[in-house]
Design a protein around this motif. Structure first.
Motif, short mmCIF file in Angstrom:
data_model
loop_
_atom_site.label_atom_id
_atom_site.label_comp_id
_atom_site.label_asym_id
_atom_site.label_seq_id
_atom_site.Cartn_x
_atom_site.Cartn_y
_atom_site.Cartn_z
N ASP A 175 3.06 5.79 -3.21
CA ASP A 175 4.03 6.64 -4.16
C ASP A 175 3.98 6.31 -5.65
O ASP A 175 4.43 7.35 -6.15
CB ASP A 175 5.48 6.14 -3.50
CG ASP A 175 6.36 7.14 -3.30
OD1 ASP A 175 5.99 8.27 -3.40
OD2 ASP A 175 7.61 6.66 -3.04
N LEU A 176 3.34 5.40 -6.00
CA LEU A 176 3.55 5.04 -7.56
C LEU A 176 2.20 5.55 -8.06
O LEU A 176 2.04 5.59 -9.30
CB LEU A 176 3.82 3.60 -7.78
CG LEU A 176 5.19 3.14 -7.53
CD1 LEU A 176 5.21 1.59 -7.63
CD2 LEU A 176 6.05 3.52 -8.66
N GLY A 177 1.12 5.73 -7.34
CA GLY A 177 0.00 6.43 -7.80
C GLY A 177 -0.57 5.36 -8.60
O GLY A 177 -1.50 5.50 -9.49
N ALA A 178 -0.74 4.01 -7.84
CA ALA A 178 -1.40 2.78 -8.62
C ALA A 178 -2.97 3.34 -8.53
O ALA A 178 -3.45 3.92 -7.58
CB ALA A 178 -1.20 1.78 -7.54
N SER A 225 0.98 -1.09 0.18
CA SER A 225 0.10 0.16 -0.12
C SER A 225 0.83 1.14 -0.03
O SER A 225 0.63 2.31 -0.80
CB SER A 225 -0.97 -0.05 1.22
OG SER A 225 -0.19 0.18 2.45
N THR A 226 2.08 1.20 0.61
CA THR A 226 2.91 2.16 0.70
C THR A 226 3.66 2.51 -0.65
O THR A 226 3.53 3.68 -1.16
CB THR A 226 3.98 2.12 1.75
OG1 THR A 226 3.51 1.94 3.25
CG2 THR A 226 4.99 3.54 1.85
N LEU A 227 4.25 1.67 -1.19
CA LEU A 227 4.52 1.86 -2.62
C LEU A 227 3.61 2.11 -3.68
O LEU A 227 3.82 3.10 -4.39
CB LEU A 227 5.22 0.43 -3.19
CG LEU A 227 6.57 0.11 -2.43
CD1 LEU A 227 6.97 -1.46 -2.85
CD2 LEU A 227 7.58 1.07 -2.64
N ILE A 268 12.05 -3.47 7.85
CA ILE A 268 10.98 -3.21 7.13
C ILE A 268 11.58 -2.44 5.83
O ILE A 268 10.93 -2.72 4.61
CB ILE A 268 10.14 -2.13 8.04
CG1 ILE A 268 9.66 -2.70 9.37
CG2 ILE A 268 8.84 -1.65 7.25
CD1 ILE A 268 9.07 -1.83 10.30
N ALA A 269 12.66 -1.79 5.87
CA ALA A 269 13.22 -1.00 4.90
C ALA A 269 13.85 -2.14 3.75
O ALA A 269 13.44 -2.05 2.66
CB ALA A 269 14.55 -0.22 5.20
N GLU A 270 14.22 -3.18 4.55
CA GLU A 270 14.69 -4.27 3.54
C GLU A 270 13.42 -5.02 2.74
O GLU A 270 13.49 -5.30 1.58
CB GLU A 270 15.33 -5.47 4.43
CG GLU A 270 15.56 -6.68 3.44
CD GLU A 270 15.91 -8.02 4.50
OE1 GLU A 270 16.20 -8.90 3.68
OE2 GLU A 270 16.40 -7.66 5.69
N ALA A 271 12.31 -5.06 3.56
CA ALA A 271 10.91 -5.50 2.69
C ALA A 271 10.66 -4.75 1.66
O ALA A 271 10.25 -5.19 0.57
CB ALA A 271 9.97 -5.72 3.73
N PHE A 272 10.85 -3.30 1.61
CA PHE A 272 10.51 -2.34 0.55
C PHE A 272 11.53 -2.78 -0.65
O PHE A 272 10.92 -2.84 -1.87
CB PHE A 272 10.69 -0.97 0.88
CG PHE A 272 9.56 -0.52 1.61
CD1 PHE A 272 8.29 -0.03 1.08
CD2 PHE A 272 9.49 -0.15 3.11
CE1 PHE A 272 7.13 0.24 1.87
CE2 PHE A 272 8.57 0.29 3.68
CZ PHE A 272 7.42 0.65 2.99
#
Length: 286
Positions: A21-24, A16-18, A62-66
């Motif tokens: 940011d990507l405007g999905a 959901s965060t990505l 969590i950063a690794e997961a992104f």
């Protein structure tokens, strides 16, 4: 990666965060126009995430997961443990992978680590200022919607403990509940008669303590009391239930309030007002 947090859906949070940011789902959205137009599809990067401040670290898994969400084959090495206190210039993570993917995930990863590390760092400062192993620092429900599990995790990484997680795991009777119920004793009795096991009752006057205890409160939140009044309240409670000081607590006041004999001190600003930590990520083309 094996990091997990009870009650928190990490893959859903990352997605959901990505997507945000990507405007999905938006017209023209769904892509990183800068990375796809400027960076060749097969380009690779290596990078180092490091601290620019002294801080207590939280959020690296969590950063690794992104990064792995966009490049499952990325090589990622986390260099410090969660909760570690680091000095400026400490390397926190090394990574290598597809340049487009790493650049697209960079801001979401950094935002999360900076925010959670900022919370952990503030908590550590409060624990240090409190300087009292007999008193426990607690957070509150003053969290950003959707981030409660992560923010309360960061509190633990900074050396604090969590208050109730939400409205479901303990009753907290405050002034507005008391106003509707009529008085402290009646409010507590209603919670007790409803079968609530943990009943925290806020009191802001000494004369409310006995009625709350007689009705069945299992913990007292002593709200906005100065140290002399807190000491009087603790003496009156005499260990019958745990006591918690809350309200008007900052780095300058926490030591004196904790020294009154209360079991807990709760501070809303730990999650509500912690500044982001200065953490950077520098990439090098391969």
């Amino acid at each position: 990666m094996t990091w997990n947090l009870a009650g928190f859906d990490l893959p859903a949070f990352v997605r959901s965060t990505l997507d945000e940011d990507l405007g999905a789902g938006l017209p023209g959205g769904g892509t990183d126009v800068t990375a796809t137009s400027v960076i060749p599809a097969d380009a690779r990067f290596s990078g180092v995430m490091d601290s620019r401040d002294a801080c207590s670290i939280a959020g690296l898994p969590i950063a690794e997961a992104f990064f792995r969400a966009l490049d499952p084959d990325a090589k990622i090495e986390i260099l410090v443990e969660e909760g570690a206190q680091v000095t400026p210039g400490t390397d926190l993570m090394r990574l290598e992978g597809n340049a487009r993917a790493l650049l697209t995930a960079e801001r979401s990863a950094l935002n999360t680590v900076q925010h959670l590390t900022g919370i952990a760092t503030m908590v550590r400062a409060y624990v240090t200022a409190m300087d009292n192993p007999d008193c426990t620092l607690l957070d509150t429900r003053k969290t950003i919607p959707g981030l409660r599990h992560l923010e309360k995790y960061a509190v633990r990484m900074g050396g604090g403990n969590n208050h109730r997680m939400g409205l479901w795991d303990a009753a907290m009777i405050k002034d507005n509940h008391i106003a509707v119920a009529g008085n402290v004793g009646e409010a507590v009795r209603r919670a007790r008669d409803a079968g609530v096991k943990d009943i925290i009752c806020e009191v802001d006057r000494i004369d409310q303590i006995e009625p709350a205890l007689e009705a069945g409160a299992t913990r007292l939140l002593l709200d906005n009391m100065e140290p002399p009044t807190l000491r009087e309240a603790v003496a009156l409670v005499a260990g019958r239930v745990p006591t918690e000081a809350s309200g008007g607590i900052n780095l300058a006041t926490i030591k004196a309030k904790a020294a009154t004999g209360v079991n807990y001190v709760s501070v809303g600003r730990l999650t509500q007002s912690a500044p982001a930590a200065d953490i950077g990520l520098d990439f090098t083309p391969l």
